[in-house]
Design an enzyme around this catalytic site. Structure first.
Site, mmCIF file in Angstrom:
data_model
loop_
_atom_site.group_PDB
_atom_site.id
_atom_site.type_symbol
_atom_site.label_atom_id
_atom_site.label_comp_id
_atom_site.label_asym_id
_atom_site.label_seq_id
_atom_site.Cartn_x
_atom_site.Cartn_y
_atom_site.Cartn_z
ATOM 1 N N GLY A 164 -11.823 -17.144 65.699
ATOM 2 C CA GLY A 164 -10.894 -17.336 65.663
ATOM 3 C C GLY A 164 -9.684 -18.044 66.862
ATOM 4 O O GLY A 164 -8.869 -17.280 66.956
ATOM 5 N N GLY A 165 -9.780 -19.136 67.095
ATOM 6 C CA GLY A 165 -9.319 -19.405 68.093
ATOM 7 C C GLY A 165 -9.468 -19.015 69.250
ATOM 8 O O GLY A 165 -8.110 -19.824 70.079
ATOM 9 N N LYS A 201 -12.746 -34.598 72.385
ATOM 10 C CA LYS A 201 -11.759 -35.157 72.649
ATOM 11 C C LYS A 201 -10.873 -34.489 71.197
ATOM 12 O O LYS A 201 -10.862 -34.093 71.136
ATOM 13 C CB LYS A 201 -12.323 -36.480 72.124
ATOM 14 C CG LYS A 201 -11.033 -37.150 71.865
ATOM 15 C CD LYS A 201 -10.457 -38.559 72.579
ATOM 16 C CE LYS A 201 -9.440 -39.343 73.129
ATOM 17 N NZ LYS A 201 -9.331 -39.980 74.402
ATOM 18 N N TYR A 202 -9.425 -34.062 72.640
ATOM 19 C CA TYR A 202 -8.526 -33.502 71.468
ATOM 20 C C TYR A 202 -7.515 -34.576 70.586
ATOM 21 O O TYR A 202 -7.602 -35.354 71.007
ATOM 22 C CB TYR A 202 -7.723 -33.120 72.911
ATOM 23 C CG TYR A 202 -6.669 -32.306 72.202
ATOM 24 C CD1 TYR A 202 -6.883 -30.747 71.348
ATOM 25 C CD2 TYR A 202 -5.023 -32.370 71.668
ATOM 26 C CE1 TYR A 202 -5.637 -30.193 70.442
ATOM 27 C CE2 TYR A 202 -3.991 -31.283 71.287
ATOM 28 C CZ TYR A 202 -4.512 -30.252 70.830
ATOM 29 O OH TYR A 202 -3.581 -29.354 70.280
ATOM 30 N N LEU A 203 -7.607 -34.522 69.563
ATOM 31 C CA LEU A 203 -7.005 -34.982 68.422
ATOM 32 C C LEU A 203 -5.700 -34.931 68.641
ATOM 33 O O LEU A 203 -5.371 -33.339 68.555
ATOM 34 C CB LEU A 203 -7.919 -35.128 66.912
ATOM 35 C CG LEU A 203 -9.702 -35.554 67.391
ATOM 36 C CD1 LEU A 203 -9.970 -35.187 65.213
ATOM 37 C CD2 LEU A 203 -9.602 -36.554 67.587
ATOM 38 N N ASN A 289 -19.001 -22.658 58.356
ATOM 39 C CA ASN A 289 -19.130 -20.642 58.390
ATOM 40 C C ASN A 289 -19.686 -20.256 57.343
ATOM 41 O O ASN A 289 -19.485 -21.078 55.769
ATOM 42 C CB ASN A 289 -17.266 -20.569 58.355
ATOM 43 C CG ASN A 289 -16.265 -20.877 59.473
ATOM 44 O OD1 ASN A 289 -16.897 -20.412 60.111
ATOM 45 N ND2 ASN A 289 -15.132 -21.817 59.043
ATOM 46 N N ARG A 291 -20.303 -18.020 55.788
ATOM 47 C CA ARG A 291 -19.374 -16.912 54.982
ATOM 48 C C ARG A 291 -18.780 -16.705 54.249
ATOM 49 O O ARG A 291 -17.922 -18.152 53.770
ATOM 50 C CB ARG A 291 -19.022 -15.845 56.305
ATOM 51 C CG ARG A 291 -18.739 -16.337 56.625
ATOM 52 C CD ARG A 291 -17.265 -15.135 57.602
ATOM 53 N NE ARG A 291 -16.340 -16.289 59.131
ATOM 54 C CZ ARG A 291 -15.002 -17.170 58.357
ATOM 55 N NH1 ARG A 291 -14.545 -16.791 57.348
ATOM 56 N NH2 ARG A 291 -15.394 -17.004 59.568
ATOM 57 N N ARG A 337 -1.440 -16.436 53.161
ATOM 58 C CA ARG A 337 -1.468 -15.341 54.001
ATOM 59 C C ARG A 337 -0.209 -14.404 54.920
ATOM 60 O O ARG A 337 0.764 -14.925 55.489
ATOM 61 C CB ARG A 337 -2.180 -15.584 55.330
ATOM 62 C CG ARG A 337 -3.632 -16.388 55.352
ATOM 63 C CD ARG A 337 -4.416 -16.170 56.500
ATOM 64 N NE ARG A 337 -5.589 -17.341 56.146
ATOM 65 C CZ ARG A 337 -6.264 -17.272 56.769
ATOM 66 N NH1 ARG A 337 -6.899 -16.460 58.024
ATOM 67 N NH2 ARG A 337 -7.836 -18.198 56.706
HETATM 68 P P1 ADP Z 1 -12.481 -21.376 65.398
HETATM 69 O O1 ADP Z 1 -13.742 -20.639 65.341
HETATM 70 O O2 ADP Z 1 -12.383 -20.498 66.627
HETATM 71 O O3 ADP Z 1 -11.779 -21.075 64.204
HETATM 72 P P2 ADP Z 1 -12.280 -24.428 65.039
HETATM 73 O O4 ADP Z 1 -13.443 -25.693 66.083
HETATM 74 O O5 ADP Z 1 -12.408 -24.162 64.054
HETATM 75 O O6 ADP Z 1 -11.979 -22.713 66.229
HETATM 76 O O7 ADP Z 1 -11.474 -24.894 65.257
HETATM 77 C C1 ADP Z 1 -9.873 -24.611 64.986
HETATM 78 C C2 ADP Z 1 -9.064 -24.926 64.826
HETATM 79 O O8 ADP Z 1 -8.502 -25.516 66.464
HETATM 80 C C3 ADP Z 1 -8.487 -26.250 64.221
HETATM 81 O O9 ADP Z 1 -8.263 -25.953 62.512
HETATM 82 C C4 ADP Z 1 -7.536 -27.108 65.088
HETATM 83 O O10 ADP Z 1 -6.717 -26.606 65.160
HETATM 84 C C5 ADP Z 1 -7.887 -26.741 66.406
HETATM 85 N N1 ADP Z 1 -8.867 -27.755 67.389
HETATM 86 C C6 ADP Z 1 -10.564 -27.441 67.944
HETATM 87 N N2 ADP Z 1 -10.839 -28.064 67.722
HETATM 88 C C7 ADP Z 1 -10.021 -29.751 68.081
HETATM 89 C C8 ADP Z 1 -9.283 -30.844 68.720
HETATM 90 N N3 ADP Z 1 -11.749 -31.522 68.614
HETATM 91 N N4 ADP Z 1 -8.795 -31.141 68.526
HETATM 92 C C9 ADP Z 1 -7.998 -30.859 68.471
HETATM 93 N N5 ADP Z 1 -8.051 -29.248 67.579
HETATM 94 C C10 ADP Z 1 -8.853 -28.971 67.297
#
Ligand code: ADP
Length: 446
Positions: A164-165, A201-203, A289, A291, A337
């Site tokens: 959930g971010g 790494k933060y893309l 995921n 589910r 949504r």
């Molecule tokens: P959650 O399980 O909380 O949804 P995720 O790992 O699926 O977390 O990541 C959710 C969102 O966070 C991704 O779709 C992206 O937008 C952002 N994000 C996550 N990891 C990275 C990363 N390494 N670089 C840039 N954005 C990221």
């Protein structure tokens, strides 16, 4: 085949599962909290059992109450939907220990994929490309700083148990690491009762592209193409589409084959989604995921395959009965949504729906449990409807979506319909030119 399935969820997804069961001749049992006594999923199910008061921890997360409801009503299986207990391996084990079928992958697989550190390790072993980062959990600030140097800033600190971010913090340089590391750990601890974090790494400009897969218990795996879920606010998806404007058929086949191979290797069975970030032509594994996902209908619209039906069918031990070549992709689909929130401030707006009229027509689908006179409770997430539209071309989808959003009448509460209208009128969106940061930048503009 099952005779009776208990649906351990609420809202539109409970209805979605009920519909699949009905069409398969399976009876349904709804469970609900006291505040949901008048919800549509309760009205439509063959039987309904109240499992506790409004707070989710006392009802939709109340494992013992849900198992009791299943045993008392004589259900054969439990479908968890998404959210709530859907990725809770302990619950899946409890379900099986009571002689019921869990409609999902094995508890062991849920546990592996539920922890992002072990999931990432598994992904590497299965041959999936991953985002450069720490090899495992990072326990101290000193280690976090060392990883920051090694990977190169910006980096993102992420909760291993995340979802959930939540529990994600970016550090643009070493000076920001202390607060990012401490905050992510704190948020993870309170949201997931597990403060383990790791670093990646933060893309800068990726798209979020995910691959839908379906696997039976006999080793057959197929993929159903991708969904582009780059339109996000606070790491939460707002609008999804399939196919992705960024991929061509060849790229789709290639990543699809890589994912299918990985799923065969790990022995996955059931419905699942492998999420990636996609930047400069390369895919990087994000998480899996285990589910059904909120955005599954866009895949159904372009493949004509009922994913929930297939998920139930493979849970009985049935074989898929078709191969990758039998899956045809046709047209384009977008899902909006629609939340009970102010479209500008995003402040939740629960309350009574005084008027409700859903759009219709060719290739227009609305998944929702709402009706006029229903009171949206403040206790759960704010999703009130998913509007999914299909068309032969992406442009046809945009025209149809504009028309459908215009037709949608929801009175009495604020909704995010105006936000969707603004998004789909924007030239960048029309051109398919957007990434995971696009929506937040768009919202910042005056
Ligand atoms: P959650 O399980 O909380 O949804 P995720 O790992 O699926 O977390 O990541 C959710 C969102 O966070 C991704 O779709 C992206 O937008 C952002 N994000 C996550 N990891 C990275 C990363 N390494 N670089 C840039 N954005 C990221």
């Amino acid at each position: 085949m099952f005779e009776k399935v208990l649906i351990a969820n609420r809202g539109e997804i409970a209805l979605r599962i009920h519909r699949a069961c009905r069409e398969m001749g399976i009876k349904t049992v709804a469970v609900h909290s006291t505040i949901d006594a008048h919800a549509m999923h309760v009205k439509l199910a063959d039987e309904a059992v109240c499992i506790g008061p409004a707070p989710a921890r006392d009802s939709y997360l109340n494992k013992a109450a849900i198992i009791s409801a299943a045993v008392l009503t004589g259900a054969d299986a439990i479908h968890p939907g998404y959210g709530f207990l859907s990725e809770n391996a302990d619950f899946a084990e409890m379900v099986e220990a009571h002689g019921l079928t869990w409609i999902g992958p094995s508890p062991k697989m849920i546990r592996l994929m539920g922890d992002k550190v072990t999931a990432k390790r598994m992904a590497i072993e299965a041959g999936l490309p991953v985002i450069p980062g720490s090899d495992g959990a990072v326990d101290t600030l000193a280690d976090a700083l060392a990883w920051g140097e090694k990977i190169g800033y910006p980096v993102i600190v992420k909760a291993s148990a995340g979802g959930g971010g939540k529990g994600m913090k970016v550090a643009h340089d070493a000076a920001e690491m202390e607060s990012a590391f401490t905050l992510a750990k704190k948020e993870a601890g309170s949201a997931f009762a597990n403060d383990m974090v790791y670093i990646e790494k933060y893309l800068q400009n990726p798209r979020h592209i995910e691959i839908q897969i379906l696997a039976d218990t006999h080793g057959h795996v197929v993929h159903l193409g991708e969904r582009d879920c780059s339109l996000q606010r606070r790491h939460q998806k707002v609008l999804e589409e399939s196919p992705s404007p960024a991929l061509n058929a060849e790229q789709r086949d290639k990543i699809g084959a890589v994912v299918v191979h990985a799923m065969e290797k790990i022995g996955y069975s059931s419905l699942g989604t492998v999420e990636f970030l996609y930047e400069n032509g390369a895919f990087y594994f994000l998480e899996m995921n285990t589910r059904v996902q909120v955005e599954h209908p866009v895949t159904e619209m372009v493949t004509g395959i009922d994913l929930v039906r297939e998920q139930i069918r493979v849970a009985t031990g049935a074989e898929l009965g078709y191969a990758q070549d039998d899956i045809n992709f046709s047209g384009y689909a977008i899902e909006c949504r629609i939340n009970a929130e102010n479209a500008k401030t995003f402040i939740p707006c629960p309350g009574k729906i005084t008027d409700w009229h859903v759009p219709g027509g060719l290739d227009v689908r609305v998944d929702s449990g709402m009706y006029a006179g229903y009171v949206v409770p403040p206790s759960y997430d704010s999703l009130v409807a998913k509007l999914i539209v299909r068309g032969k071309t992406r442009n046809a989808v945009l025209m149809r979506l504009r028309r459908a959003l215009e037709e949608f009448v929801i009175e009495g509460i604020d909704t995010t319909i105006p936000l969707h209208q603004d998004i789909i009128a924007n030239p960048d969106f029309i051109d398919g030119q957007y990434n995971i940061h696009w929506l937040e930048r768009f919202l910042e503009k005056p």
